[in-house]
Design a protein around this motif. Sequence first.
Motif, PDB file in Angstrom:
ATOM      1  N   ALA A 235      -6.149   4.923   7.534  1.00 47.17           N
ATOM      2  CA  ALA A 235      -6.130   4.140   6.292  1.00 47.17           C
ATOM      3  C   ALA A 235      -5.925   4.993   5.043  1.00 47.17           C
ATOM      4  O   ALA A 235      -6.157   4.529   3.923  1.00 47.17           O
ATOM      5  CB  ALA A 235      -7.440   3.365   6.158  1.00 47.17           C
TER       6      ALA A 235
ATOM      7  N   ALA B 257       0.830  -1.203   0.000  1.00 47.93           N
ATOM      8  CA  ALA B 257       0.000   0.000   0.000  1.00 47.93           C
ATOM      9  C   ALA B 257       0.864   1.252   0.000  1.00 47.93           C
ATOM     10  O   ALA B 257       0.548   2.243  -0.673  1.00 47.93           O
ATOM     11  CB  ALA B 257      -0.936  -0.003   1.204  1.00 47.93           C
TER      12      ALA B 257
ATOM     13  N   ARG C 274     -14.693  -7.582  11.213  1.00 45.37           N
ATOM     14  CA  ARG C 274     -13.751  -6.790  11.999  1.00 45.37           C
ATOM     15  C   ARG C 274     -14.413  -5.602  12.688  1.00 45.37           C
ATOM     16  O   ARG C 274     -14.025  -5.211  13.790  1.00 45.37           O
ATOM     17  CB  ARG C 274     -12.613  -6.280  11.092  1.00 45.37           C
TER      18      ARG C 274
ATOM     19  N   ARG D  12     -18.113   1.135   5.414  1.00 46.02           N
ATOM     20  CA  ARG D  12     -17.003   0.378   5.984  1.00 46.02           C
ATOM     21  C   ARG D  12     -17.507  -0.891   6.670  1.00 46.02           C
ATOM     22  O   ARG D  12     -16.896  -1.950   6.565  1.00 46.02           O
ATOM     23  CB  ARG D  12     -16.218   1.252   6.957  1.00 46.02           C
TER      24      ARG D  12
ATOM     25  N   ASN E 172     -18.386  -3.546   4.153  1.00 44.19           N
ATOM     26  CA  ASN E 172     -17.227  -4.125   3.493  1.00 44.19           C
ATOM     27  C   ASN E 172     -16.339  -4.943   4.414  1.00 44.19           C
ATOM     28  O   ASN E 172     -15.510  -5.727   3.935  1.00 44.19           O
ATOM     29  CB  ASN E 172     -16.401  -3.012   2.833  1.00 44.19           C
ATOM     30  N   ASP E 173     -16.502  -4.764   5.728  1.00 46.58           N
ATOM     31  CA  ASP E 173     -15.652  -5.509   6.666  1.00 46.58           C
ATOM     32  C   ASP E 173     -16.429  -5.781   7.960  1.00 46.58           C
ATOM     33  O   ASP E 173     -16.039  -5.345   9.041  1.00 46.58           O
ATOM     34  CB  ASP E 173     -14.381  -4.704   6.968  1.00 46.58           C
TER      35      ASP E 173
ATOM     36  N   ASP F 113      -3.892   3.443   2.280  1.00 46.22           N
ATOM     37  CA  ASP F 113      -4.609   2.298   1.698  1.00 46.22           C
ATOM     38  C   ASP F 113      -5.619   2.780   0.664  1.00 46.22           C
ATOM     39  O   ASP F 113      -5.788   2.163  -0.393  1.00 46.22           O
ATOM     40  CB  ASP F 113      -5.313   1.512   2.797  1.00 46.22           C
ATOM     41  N   PHE F 114      -6.312   3.882   0.968  1.00 43.18           N
ATOM     42  CA  PHE F 114      -7.282   4.440   0.026  1.00 43.18           C
ATOM     43  C   PHE F 114      -6.582   4.973  -1.218  1.00 43.18           C
ATOM     44  O   PHE F 114      -7.015   4.725  -2.356  1.00 43.18           O
ATOM     45  CB  PHE F 114      -8.081   5.566   0.680  1.00 43.18           C
TER      46      PHE F 114
ATOM     47  N   GLN G 249      -5.614  -0.132  -2.312  1.00 42.98           N
ATOM     48  CA  GLN G 249      -5.675  -1.372  -1.546  1.00 42.98           C
ATOM     49  C   GLN G 249      -6.992  -1.472  -0.770  1.00 42.98           C
ATOM     50  O   GLN G 249      -7.437  -2.572  -0.424  1.00 42.98           O
ATOM     51  CB  GLN G 249      -4.494  -1.438  -0.573  1.00 42.98           C
ATOM     52  N   ALA G 250      -7.589  -0.336  -0.468  1.00 39.89           N
ATOM     53  CA  ALA G 250      -8.912  -0.297   0.163  1.00 39.89           C
ATOM     54  C   ALA G 250      -9.737   0.758  -0.552  1.00 39.89           C
ATOM     55  O   ALA G 250      -9.192   1.735  -1.078  1.00 39.89           O
ATOM     56  CB  ALA G 250      -8.799   0.019   1.646  1.00 39.89           C
ATOM     57  N   ARG G 251     -11.043   0.560  -0.590  1.00 35.20           N
ATOM     58  CA  ARG G 251     -11.934   1.514  -1.261  1.00 35.20           C
ATOM     59  C   ARG G 251     -12.652   2.356  -0.222  1.00 35.20           C
ATOM     60  O   ARG G 251     -13.285   1.835   0.701  1.00 35.20           O
ATOM     61  CB  ARG G 251     -12.964   0.786  -2.125  1.00 35.20           C
ATOM     62  N   ARG G 252     -12.540   3.659  -0.377  1.00 33.18           N
ATOM     63  CA  ARG G 252     -13.262   4.562   0.513  1.00 33.18           C
ATOM     64  C   ARG G 252     -14.688   4.724   0.013  1.00 33.18           C
ATOM     65  O   ARG G 252     -14.983   4.538  -1.173  1.00 33.18           O
ATOM     66  CB  ARG G 252     -12.569   5.932   0.561  1.00 33.18           C
TER      67      ARG G 252
END
Length: 278
Positions: free
Chosen positions: A207, A123, A240, A233, A236-237, A210-211, A215-218
Amino acid sequence: MLSEWNQAKSAPQGVSIEGVRINLPTLATAADEAVRRAERGEGFTLFTVNLDHLVKLASNDAFRAVYRRATYVTADGWPVVWLAGRKNAKLERATGADLVEPLCRAAAERNLGVYFVGPGPKAQVGALEKLTQRFQGLKIAGAEAPMLPAGNGPAMLAAMDLDAMAQRINASDARICFVSLGAPKQEILADALAARCPGVGFICVGAALDFISGQARRAPQWMQRGKLEWFWRLANDPRRLAVRYAECAMLFAVLALGVAAAQVNSPVTAAEPRGVLR
């Protein structure tokens, strides 16, 4: 033991939510203050408080200690903005993810070195590639993606070679360091490094990289504007975040009820914070 250096001496005053002093009301103010300090070579820390932080603060002594020493704090999340509004304080949401690009743009324009700590190698490489493409002249002073030891306090710091990391940051001539490791690790590490790097501003951005890297979608802009980024969020997860967001929802309910009760009893004066930092 964490150093009891006083970062907040010259910081502006603000509104207190659960004992946390929020002293930067808008994203623009946060960016301006960070750039001003960076140009002068004045070290600082900048944290972005949200409900998850408030939950963690109640049970983590080290996290509370670094928040006491924070130079700047912004409101990350609409619940914090709403609670501040009930105290007649006008705040805007200012997240770590929203700070990275304005500060990189300003750093490129002013030839200020920028250092990056975290997140993971993939990332980080992807984010730095995109940032240097977007902001011509951005001076990447250095970057590292440390594998942090277990723990969220003194044990974590004791297992790290903080002096060596601080030496690398100081030698890089960076003025701004983005720390992207998640709370409370990033705030605890930023505080420890700031005590060793007096000319560097440490900004905790969660994050953000990552955005930027993909690597991660905001959440889409319309969901952010509609105060639904938390839902994005969670969807999507869920494994966690389900428990975390349940704890946040319970805390928000308690704080909102406290504000409502205070307004009934005294229409002018909002509820005093319970003071998790005291």
